[in-house]
Design an enzyme around this catalytic site. Structure first.
Site, PDB file in Angstrom:
ATOM      1  N   LYS A  76       0.816  -1.214   0.000  1.00  0.00           N
ATOM      2  CA  LYS A  76       0.000   0.000   0.000  1.00  0.00           C
ATOM      3  C   LYS A  76       0.852   1.268   0.000  1.00  0.00           C
ATOM      4  CE  LYS A  76      -0.734   0.357   5.035  1.00  0.00           C
ATOM      5  NZ  LYS A  76      -0.109   1.681   5.219  1.00  0.00           N
ATOM      6  N   ASP A  77       2.135   1.154   0.381  1.00  0.00           N
ATOM      7  CA  ASP A  77       3.023   2.309   0.424  1.00  0.00           C
ATOM      8  C   ASP A  77       3.849   2.475  -0.844  1.00  0.00           C
ATOM      9  OD1 ASP A  77       2.154   2.765   2.999  1.00  0.00           O
ATOM     10  OD2 ASP A  77       3.887   1.808   3.950  1.00  0.00           O
ATOM     11  N   ARG A 124      -7.195   9.128   3.204  1.00  0.00           N
ATOM     12  CA  ARG A 124      -8.321   8.238   2.937  1.00  0.00           C
ATOM     13  C   ARG A 124      -9.070   7.912   4.220  1.00  0.00           C
ATOM     14  NH1 ARG A 124      -8.785   3.007   4.693  1.00  0.00           N
ATOM     15  NH2 ARG A 124      -6.552   2.813   4.428  1.00  0.00           N
ATOM     16  N   ARG A 125      -8.345   7.536   5.272  1.00  0.00           N
ATOM     17  CA  ARG A 125      -9.003   7.232   6.542  1.00  0.00           C
ATOM     18  C   ARG A 125      -9.662   8.482   7.126  1.00  0.00           C
ATOM     19  NH1 ARG A 125      -3.818   3.776   8.451  1.00  0.00           N
ATOM     20  NH2 ARG A 125      -4.434   1.732   7.625  1.00  0.00           N
ATOM     21  N   ARG A 142       1.546  11.246  13.108  1.00  0.00           N
ATOM     22  CA  ARG A 142       2.631  10.471  12.508  1.00  0.00           C
ATOM     23  C   ARG A 142       3.163   9.529  13.570  1.00  0.00           C
ATOM     24  NH1 ARG A 142       5.771  12.001   8.385  1.00  0.00           N
ATOM     25  NH2 ARG A 142       6.466   9.837   8.648  1.00  0.00           N
ATOM     26  N   ARG A 148       1.500   5.565  18.032  1.00  0.00           N
ATOM     27  CA  ARG A 148       0.094   5.916  17.816  1.00  0.00           C
ATOM     28  C   ARG A 148      -0.801   5.323  18.897  1.00  0.00           C
ATOM     29  NH1 ARG A 148      -0.825   6.649  11.375  1.00  0.00           N
ATOM     30  NH2 ARG A 148       1.271   7.335  10.871  1.00  0.00           N
ATOM     31  N   CYS A 232      -0.564   7.325  -3.718  1.00  0.00           N
ATOM     32  CA  CYS A 232      -0.995   6.281  -2.783  1.00  0.00           C
ATOM     33  C   CYS A 232      -1.487   6.844  -1.457  1.00  0.00           C
ATOM     34  CB  CYS A 232       0.110   5.246  -2.574  1.00  0.00           C
ATOM     35  SG  CYS A 232       1.756   5.903  -2.287  1.00  0.00           S
TER      36      CYS A 232
END
Length: 303
Positions: A76-77, A124-125, A142, A148, A232
């Site tokens: 995905k990255d 997106r999230r 970040r 997180r 992306c």
């Protein structure tokens, strides 16, 4: 064989899994080489850095320079544009593609109170959170997975949204308070899958780990991103699956504020065409563009 990886705990964990699998399949002695990337050292938001592709650049440079023989990316990255002289030699079998909510006090998305602070570094999230819960505050964050999760544990945030696959690879599934269904919450193209990149001509080094169904599916998801000319980190979710020979592909484009979205779904039999991933992606992307995706989201920034 030297395998390059970012230095984060998640990157090292997934690279170690790949290294062990390659060693078991081929008998080759593996050395893991840590490469520092701009995405690891900068404190700027991913969007301002140009998207999650900043994690791939230094790894690819190390591969081109011959300092490593293989690099492991979270798919995905990885930017959709080909990199001169390099090739994706293998895509191992995909694991969980879902996002997961990690909230205080065991709360689910619907149970979060109005005004709750929910962290994510993904446009997106962020758009999905605003669409699902316009009454909460989305906070740009970040840091690695543990950083997180610490925001929640220490009370700075009420919740964070993370990839279930990453939490699983780190042994942190216990932090999840809700798995978010792919039907209503499509994730990043390629999420839950890895890409093993090599120099052109060296594909045989990693071919033993390639899983053809996964590769067909994630290539379809990534083709949508490329055809929409989206980076992306764009507010786009896509998910494919193969069932009884039929390749299904769903994609959704969000406005950054989450107030609007467009969805397209198509399917075809893998055996009916030479390039099933590209063909189904073209149908999906064309429908999204015909319905106004280019005016809805920041497209035209393909990486």
């Amino acid at each position: 064989m030297r395998i390059g990886t970012r230095g984060s705990a998640l990157a090292v964990a997934q690279t170690t899994t790949v290294a062990n699998a390659l060693a078991a399949k081929t008998g080759v002695v593996i050395e893991i080489v840590t490469v520092r990337t701009e995405g690891d050292t900068s404190t700027e938001s991913l969007a301002s850095l140009g998207g999650t592709g900043v994690f791939a650049g230094a790894l690819r440079e190390a591969l081109v320079a011959g300092r490593v023989d293989v690099v492991v990316h979270s798919l995905k990255d990885l930017p959709t544009a080909a990199y001169p002289g390099l090739s994706i030699g293998a895509v191992p079998k995909r694991v969980d593609a879902r996002d997961a909510l990690c909230a205080r006090d065991g709360l689910t998305m619907d149970e979060l109170p109005a005004g709750a602070r929910v962290g994510t570094g993904s446009p997106r999230r962020a758009a999905q959170l605003r669409a699902r819960r316009p009454d909460i505050e989305v906070v740009d964050i970040r840091g690695n997975v543990d950083t997180r999760l610490a925001h929640v544990a220490e009370g700075r945030l009420d919740a964070v949204v993370l990839a279930a696959a990453g939490l699983d690879r780190l042994g942190r599934l216990g932090a999840i308070t809700e798995f978010l269904s792919l039907d209503g919450w499509p994730t990043a193209p390629g999420q839950g899958a890895l890409a093993l990149e090599v120099r052109e001509g060296d594909e045989k080094l990693v071919a033993a780990l390639n899983h053809n169904p996964t590769r067909t599916i994630v290539e379809a998801e990534r083709h949508v991103l490329a055809l929409l000319e989206a980076g992306c980190a764009a507010p786009i979710g896509a998910h494919g699956q193969i069932d009884d020979g039929l390749l299904f592909l769903d994609a959704r484009v969000y406005s950054p504020d989450g107030t609007e979205k467009l969805t397209s779904s198509h399917a075809l039999y893998v055996s009916d065409t030479v390039h099933p991933s590209l063909e189904v992606a073209e149908r999906v992307a064309n429908e999204l563009l015909e319905n106004g995706a280019a005016t809805l989201a920041p497209l035209g920034s393909a990486q």
